[in-house]
Design a protein around this motif. Structure first.
Motif, PDB file in Angstrom:
ATOM      1  N   PHE A  63       0.913  -0.939  -0.058  1.00  0.00           N
ATOM      2  CA  PHE A  63      -0.065  -0.230   0.045  1.00  0.00           C
ATOM      3  C   PHE A  63       0.832   0.997  -0.012  1.00  0.00           C
ATOM      4  CE2 PHE A  63      -2.172   3.475   1.876  1.00  0.00           C
ATOM      5  CZ  PHE A  63      -3.444   3.451   1.279  1.00  0.00           C
ATOM      6  N   CYS A  64       0.910   1.900  -1.162  1.00  0.00           N
ATOM      7  CA  CYS A  64       1.600   3.343  -1.138  1.00  0.00           C
ATOM      8  C   CYS A  64       0.712   4.358  -1.500  1.00  0.00           C
ATOM      9  CB  CYS A  64       2.816   3.024  -1.947  1.00  0.00           C
ATOM     10  SG  CYS A  64       2.355   2.844  -3.704  1.00  0.00           S
ATOM     11  N   ASP A  65       0.944   5.575  -0.955  1.00  0.00           N
ATOM     12  CA  ASP A  65       0.410   7.036  -1.271  1.00  0.00           C
ATOM     13  C   ASP A  65       1.262   8.069  -1.700  1.00  0.00           C
ATOM     14  OD1 ASP A  65       0.877   7.598   1.149  1.00  0.00           O
ATOM     15  OD2 ASP A  65      -1.274   7.850   1.502  1.00  0.00           O
ATOM     16  N   VAL A  66       0.851   9.082  -2.211  1.00  0.00           N
ATOM     17  CA  VAL A  66       1.726  10.248  -2.739  1.00  0.00           C
ATOM     18  C   VAL A  66       1.784  11.170  -1.330  1.00  0.00           C
ATOM     19  CG1 VAL A  66       2.141  12.080  -4.237  1.00  0.00           C
ATOM     20  CG2 VAL A  66       1.299   9.891  -4.766  1.00  0.00           C
ATOM     21  N   THR A  67       2.975  11.349  -0.672  1.00  0.00           N
ATOM     22  CA  THR A  67       2.989  12.163   0.260  1.00  0.00           C
ATOM     23  C   THR A  67       2.829  13.770  -0.148  1.00  0.00           C
ATOM     24  OG1 THR A  67       4.735  10.811   1.441  1.00  0.00           O
ATOM     25  CG2 THR A  67       4.648  13.153   2.108  1.00  0.00           C
ATOM     26  N   GLY A  68       1.888  14.547   0.702  1.00  0.00           N
ATOM     27  CA  GLY A  68       1.850  15.885   0.091  1.00  0.00           C
ATOM     28  C   GLY A  68       0.625  15.897  -0.825  1.00  0.00           C
ATOM     29  N   SER A  69       0.010  15.144  -1.261  1.00  0.00           N
ATOM     30  CA  SER A  69      -0.852  15.116  -2.492  1.00  0.00           C
ATOM     31  C   SER A  69      -1.855  16.330  -2.436  1.00  0.00           C
ATOM     32  CB  SER A  69      -1.331  13.876  -2.948  1.00  0.00           C
ATOM     33  OG  SER A  69      -2.334  13.425  -2.193  1.00  0.00           O
ATOM     34  N   THR A  70      -2.516  16.128  -1.239  1.00  0.00           N
ATOM     35  CA  THR A  70      -3.575  17.158  -0.940  1.00  0.00           C
ATOM     36  C   THR A  70      -2.953  18.522  -1.175  1.00  0.00           C
ATOM     37  OG1 THR A  70      -4.547  15.690   0.490  1.00  0.00           O
ATOM     38  CG2 THR A  70      -5.283  17.928   0.677  1.00  0.00           C
ATOM     39  N   ALA A  71      -1.799  18.970  -0.465  1.00  0.00           N
ATOM     40  CA  ALA A  71      -1.242  20.311  -0.777  1.00  0.00           C
ATOM     41  C   ALA A  71      -1.164  20.474  -2.423  1.00  0.00           C
ATOM     42  CB  ALA A  71       0.072  20.422   0.116  1.00  0.00           C
ATOM     43  N   LEU A  72      -0.482  19.411  -2.963  1.00  0.00           N
ATOM     44  CA  LEU A  72      -0.169  19.596  -4.428  1.00  0.00           C
ATOM     45  C   LEU A  72      -1.268  19.910  -5.056  1.00  0.00           C
ATOM     46  CD1 LEU A  72       2.203  19.515  -6.729  1.00  0.00           C
ATOM     47  CD2 LEU A  72       1.688  16.937  -6.823  1.00  0.00           C
ATOM     48  N   GLY A  73      -2.097  19.108  -4.857  1.00  0.00           N
ATOM     49  CA  GLY A  73      -3.598  19.384  -5.512  1.00  0.00           C
ATOM     50  C   GLY A  73      -4.020  20.540  -5.376  1.00  0.00           C
ATOM     51  N   GLU A  74      -3.918  21.394  -4.430  1.00  0.00           N
ATOM     52  CA  GLU A  74      -4.264  22.693  -4.218  1.00  0.00           C
ATOM     53  C   GLU A  74      -3.686  23.897  -4.877  1.00  0.00           C
ATOM     54  OE1 GLU A  74      -4.249  23.116   0.160  1.00  0.00           O
ATOM     55  OE2 GLU A  74      -6.202  21.802   0.475  1.00  0.00           O
ATOM     56  N   LEU A  75      -2.394  23.306  -5.193  1.00  0.00           N
ATOM     57  CA  LEU A  75      -1.510  24.268  -6.060  1.00  0.00           C
ATOM     58  C   LEU A  75      -1.828  24.242  -7.509  1.00  0.00           C
ATOM     59  CD1 LEU A  75       1.619  23.896  -4.023  1.00  0.00           C
ATOM     60  CD2 LEU A  75       0.099  25.963  -3.954  1.00  0.00           C
ATOM     61  N   LEU A  76      -2.178  22.937  -7.968  1.00  0.00           N
ATOM     62  CA  LEU A  76      -2.222  22.898  -9.583  1.00  0.00           C
ATOM     63  C   LEU A  76      -3.489  22.667 -10.039  1.00  0.00           C
ATOM     64  CD1 LEU A  76       0.394  19.593  -9.659  1.00  0.00           C
ATOM     65  CD2 LEU A  76       0.920  21.984 -10.083  1.00  0.00           C
TER      66      LEU A  76
ATOM     67  N   GLY B 119      -7.974   7.366  -4.703  1.00  0.00           N
ATOM     68  CA  GLY B 119      -7.500   8.661  -4.650  1.00  0.00           C
ATOM     69  C   GLY B 119      -5.828   8.643  -5.053  1.00  0.00           C
ATOM     70  N   ASP B 120      -4.936   9.020  -4.133  1.00  0.00           N
ATOM     71  CA  ASP B 120      -3.644   8.976  -4.498  1.00  0.00           C
ATOM     72  C   ASP B 120      -2.922   7.776  -3.974  1.00  0.00           C
ATOM     73  OD1 ASP B 120      -3.494   9.266  -1.662  1.00  0.00           O
ATOM     74  OD2 ASP B 120      -1.976  10.738  -1.997  1.00  0.00           O
ATOM     75  N   ALA B 121      -3.632   6.713  -3.629  1.00  0.00           N
ATOM     76  CA  ALA B 121      -2.909   5.284  -3.144  1.00  0.00           C
ATOM     77  C   ALA B 121      -3.026   4.045  -4.235  1.00  0.00           C
ATOM     78  CB  ALA B 121      -3.680   4.987  -1.934  1.00  0.00           C
ATOM     79  N   VAL B 122      -2.170   3.500  -3.892  1.00  0.00           N
ATOM     80  CA  VAL B 122      -1.938   2.175  -4.748  1.00  0.00           C
ATOM     81  C   VAL B 122      -2.204   0.745  -4.008  1.00  0.00           C
ATOM     82  CG1 VAL B 122      -0.663   0.744  -6.234  1.00  0.00           C
ATOM     83  CG2 VAL B 122      -0.721   3.161  -6.403  1.00  0.00           C
ATOM     84  N   MET B 123      -2.832   0.035  -3.981  1.00  0.00           N
ATOM     85  CA  MET B 123      -2.914  -1.082  -3.232  1.00  0.00           C
ATOM     86  C   MET B 123      -2.651  -2.283  -4.065  1.00  0.00           C
ATOM     87  SD  MET B 123      -5.624  -3.002  -0.523  1.00  0.00           S
ATOM     88  CE  MET B 123      -5.460  -1.798   0.738  1.00  0.00           C
ATOM     89  N   ALA B 124      -1.670  -2.957  -4.078  1.00  0.00           N
ATOM     90  CA  ALA B 124      -1.357  -4.216  -4.828  1.00  0.00           C
ATOM     91  C   ALA B 124      -0.944  -5.505  -3.805  1.00  0.00           C
ATOM     92  CB  ALA B 124      -0.049  -3.772  -5.741  1.00  0.00           C
TER      93      ALA B 124
END
Length: 93
Positions: free
Chosen positions: A43-56, A88-93
């Motif tokens: 299980f992995c996700d992108v650190t800071g993706s919420t903040a990045l999404g607010e900027l882009l 969302g920004d996560a991958v489950m494998a």
């Protein structure tokens, strides 16, 4: 009498398999065999993706996440893994 679903042969009620073609008759199926397997869950996700999404811009963020998901899928599958889902920004494998 029990009719065979494969060859339509009439069989006595006590028959578990067709007397003509040996196919299992309805109601005589064996329970599924249980198998123990060793697995690894990733299980992995992108650190800071919420903040990045607010900027882009949303389309830019979507393109970045699409590339991330594709690279993650390719990498996991190259190691014999299977991606279960993206959330969302996560991958489950």
């Amino acid at each position: 009498m029990g009719r065979c679903g494969r060859c339509s042969e009439d069989n006595p009620e006590r028959a578990k398999f067709c007397w003509n073609c040996a196919a299992p008759l309805a109601g005589s199926e064996l329970p599924p065999r249980q198998v123990r397997k060793l697995v690894t869950v990733v299980f992995c996700d992108v650190t800071g993706s919420t903040a990045l999404g607010e900027l882009l811009d949303p389309e830019t963020m979507r393109a970045i996440m699409g590339r991330y998901f594709e690279i993650a899928r390719r990498t996991l599958e190259s190691h014999g893994g299977t991606v279960e889902k993206f959330i969302g920004d996560a991958v489950m494998a």
